[in-house]
Enzyme design. Structure first.
Site, PDB file in Angstrom:
ATOM      1  N   HIS A   1      17.477 -26.444   1.059  1.00 43.23           N
ATOM      2  CA  HIS A   1      17.846 -25.471   0.029  1.00 43.23           C
ATOM      3  C   HIS A   1      17.692 -24.090   0.667  1.00 43.23           C
ATOM      4  O   HIS A   1      16.827 -23.888   1.532  1.00 43.23           O
ATOM      5  CB  HIS A   1      16.864 -25.640  -1.142  1.00 43.23           C
TER       6      HIS A   1
ATOM      7  N   ASP B   1       8.844 -28.554   1.430  1.00 42.47           N
ATOM      8  CA  ASP B   1       9.425 -28.142   0.155  1.00 42.47           C
ATOM      9  C   ASP B   1       9.394 -29.365  -0.761  1.00 42.47           C
ATOM     10  O   ASP B   1      10.157 -30.312  -0.578  1.00 42.47           O
ATOM     11  CB  ASP B   1      10.866 -27.657   0.390  1.00 42.47           C
TER      12      ASP B   1
ATOM     13  N   GLN C   1      11.781 -31.236  -5.197  1.00 49.20           N
ATOM     14  CA  GLN C   1      12.507 -32.369  -5.773  1.00 49.20           C
ATOM     15  C   GLN C   1      11.739 -33.677  -5.607  1.00 49.20           C
ATOM     16  O   GLN C   1      12.256 -34.738  -5.947  1.00 49.20           O
ATOM     17  CB  GLN C   1      13.907 -32.482  -5.140  1.00 49.20           C
TER      18      GLN C   1
ATOM     19  N   LYS D   1      10.940 -27.391 -12.620  1.00 45.46           N
ATOM     20  CA  LYS D   1      11.642 -28.641 -12.293  1.00 45.46           C
ATOM     21  C   LYS D   1      10.792 -29.867 -12.628  1.00 45.46           C
ATOM     22  O   LYS D   1      11.249 -30.998 -12.501  1.00 45.46           O
ATOM     23  CB  LYS D   1      12.006 -28.666 -10.801  1.00 45.46           C
TER      24      LYS D   1
ATOM     25  N   CYS E   1      22.868 -24.210  -3.765  1.00 42.27           N
ATOM     26  CA  CYS E   1      22.022 -23.434  -2.832  1.00 42.27           C
ATOM     27  C   CYS E   1      21.783 -24.206  -1.533  1.00 42.27           C
ATOM     28  O   CYS E   1      20.690 -24.128  -0.950  1.00 42.27           O
ATOM     29  CB  CYS E   1      20.686 -23.034  -3.457  1.00 42.27           C
TER      30      CYS E   1
HETATM   31  N1  PLP Z   1      13.800 -25.950  -2.977  1.00 40.24           N
HETATM   32  C1  PLP Z   1      14.542 -26.906  -3.567  1.00 40.24           C
HETATM   33  C2  PLP Z   1      14.761 -28.218  -2.864  1.00 40.24           C
HETATM   34  C3  PLP Z   1      15.116 -26.678  -4.820  1.00 40.24           C
HETATM   35  O1  PLP Z   1      15.836 -27.632  -5.403  1.00 40.24           O
HETATM   36  C4  PLP Z   1      14.881 -25.415  -5.449  1.00 40.24           C
HETATM   37  C5  PLP Z   1      15.498 -25.100  -6.748  1.00 40.24           C
HETATM   38  O2  PLP Z   1      16.684 -25.315  -6.956  1.00 40.24           O
HETATM   39  C6  PLP Z   1      14.079 -24.470  -4.811  1.00 40.24           C
HETATM   40  C7  PLP Z   1      13.566 -24.761  -3.567  1.00 40.24           C
HETATM   41  C8  PLP Z   1      13.742 -23.161  -5.461  1.00 40.24           C
HETATM   42  O3  PLP Z   1      12.755 -23.363  -6.450  1.00 40.24           O
HETATM   43  P1  PLP Z   1      12.309 -22.217  -7.476  1.00 40.24           P
HETATM   44  O4  PLP Z   1      13.333 -22.209  -8.566  1.00 40.24           O
HETATM   45  O5  PLP Z   1      10.975 -22.664  -7.994  1.00 40.24           O
HETATM   46  O6  PLP Z   1      12.214 -20.950  -6.734  1.00 40.24           O
END
Ligand code: PLP
Length: 421
Positions: free
Chosen positions: A133, A210, A213, A236, A376
């Site tokens: 992402h 990260d 998900q 999420k 993204c």
């Molecule tokens: N990393 C991943 C894999 C995501 O799916 C997302 C959100 O879409 C993010 C980072 C960003 O998260 P946040 O909305 O908490 O900044």
């Protein structure tokens, strides 16, 4: 072991799900972007704001004491839920903030404002994956640009799995940071964390995961995963907006210099200098996301009540139903269609001859909410020769019937647009 598939009777806990869209019952398949929130989460925030709202860690009055206790209880609940200790959880506004925090803290160490163990020299390498992402890519691009480090990326195979052979040759003695996603927000495939951690450890590199998900969908044990740092997102995982966190190994958080500075993170301050509190407070400058953290603790308790093994089991059932159905529909190409890999309930696909936005609109007209665009993850889409795809993603409240409604609707897309046979 029971062979009965797990199902949850939780629909009534999510008031938003009872509505209709364009005269049809809402089918919410966009939890990968943001999940819906159960009533207990909404109640927890409202209860705090109506009964105990006050600034934490800075007042001598009764409400301030109660707010501080609730806030720190929330830290204990959420860190425990994720397999960490309270002092290993830094509250942030979300995963994007948490990942930037790490990148900027390393930048500060490089500028001499922290221990040399984190400092980067020109030519040092930061390794990411092609599945990232943007939140776990751009902060590293920026850090590389500021420090002269080189950004390298582990490619993804045609079936969506990470090329671990390439990882083994990319992660080497110049590698200082390996930052990778646990689960791709596009492919839904669980990445081989243990393998990447082992490679990074041999190279002496810091690992940053990260977990956006993964934490909502499978049992997440920070300690057992063995990574140095992990970022997650509250909104999420059935929690409120504006809260998330960074989990860190204690020795790493203790040594890493702060990113933001200001109130709530200092021991002493003179006009010339400041001394910082220990972690996690040294990373929490400014007013904390108090009601949000309390709401997130309610979400963690809710998920714990369902049982994360059962949640994972349920989502696997949904994911298999969804993938099997998608494979049946002519003209649908799934991104990362590897079989026999561990997944969560996320699938992205292209409908041949129909733009993703048109697919999204068509489905929305039938009550089905999916995400369209690049999610993204532009480099990953470029890897599959696309600029956009359609993503369907599940949660604990998703039903088998909803998957079928979605698949039935999707089967009508190409005929509707006059594409294909
Ligand atoms: N990393 C991943 C894999 C995501 O799916 C997302 C959100 O879409 C993010 C980072 C960003 O998260 P946040 O909305 O908490 O900044």
């Amino acid at each position: 072991m029971s062979s009965t598939p797990t199902t949850f009777d939780v629909r009534a806990d999510f008031p938003i799900l009872s509505q209709t869209v364009h005269g049809t019952p809402l089918v919410y398949l966009d939890s990968g972007a943001t999940s819906q929130k159960p009533q207990v989460v909404l109640d927890a925030e409202v209860d705090f704001l109506t009964r105990a709202n006050s600034a934490v860690h800075r007042g001598a009055h009764t409400l301030a004491g109660e707010a501080t206790e609730l806030f720190e209880d929330a830290r204990a609940t959420v860190s425990g839920f994720l397999g960490a200790r309270p002092e290993q959880l830094v509250w942030t506004s979300g995963a994007t903030f948490a990942l930037n925090l790490v990148a900027y803290a390393i930048g500060n160490a490089t500028a001499g404002r922290g221990p040399s163990r984190f400092a980067l020299a020109p030519g040092d390498e930061i390794v990411v994956t092609e599945t990232e992402h943007h939140a776990n890519l751009i902060p590293w691009q920026e850090l590389a640009a500021r420090t002269g480090a080189v950004l390298r990326s582990i490619p993804v195979r045609d079936d969506g799995t990470l090329d671990t052979d390439a990882a083994a040759s990319l992660i080497g003695e110049r590698t200082r940071v390996v930052a990778f996603t646990h689960v791709s927000n596009v492919l839904g495939i669980v990445n081989p964390v243990a393998e990447l951690v082992a490679l990074a450890r041999t190279a002496g590199a810091l690992t940053v995961l990260d977990a956006c998900q993964s934490a909502p969908h499978l049992p997440f044990d920070f300690d057992a995963l063995g990574v140095d740092l992990a970022a997650f997102s509250g909104h999420k995982m059935l929690g409120p907006y504006g809260v998330g966190g960074l989990l860190g190994r204690s020795d790493v958080l203790d040594d890493l210099p702060p990113f933001l500075t200001g109130g709530s993170m200092v021991t002493t301050v003179t006009l010339d200098e400041a001394h910082f509190l220990a972690a996690p407070q040294k990373f929490e400058a400014g007013t904390q996301p108090v009601s949000q953290a309390i709401g997130l603790a309610a979400a963690a308790r809710y998920l714990e009540g369902l049982g994360m093994d059962a949640v994972h089991d349920r989502e696997r059932t949904l994911e298999r139903r969804m993938m099997a159905g998608l494979r049946e529909i002519e003209g649908v190409r799934i991104l990362g269609d590897a079989s026999g890999v561990e997944r969560v309930g996320i699938a992205s696909f292209d409908v041949e001859g129909v733009h993703a936005h048109d697919v999204g609109q068509f489905l929305d007209d039938r009550g089905v909410a999916v995400r369209v665009g690049h999610h993204c993850a532009k480099p990953l889409h470029a890897r599959f020769g696309l600029t956009a795809s359609v993503r369907a993603s599940t949660s604990v409240f998703t039903t088998d019937d909803e998957i079928d409604v979605f698949l039935d609707a999707l089967a009508g897309v190409r005929p509707f647009f006059g594409v294909g046979a």
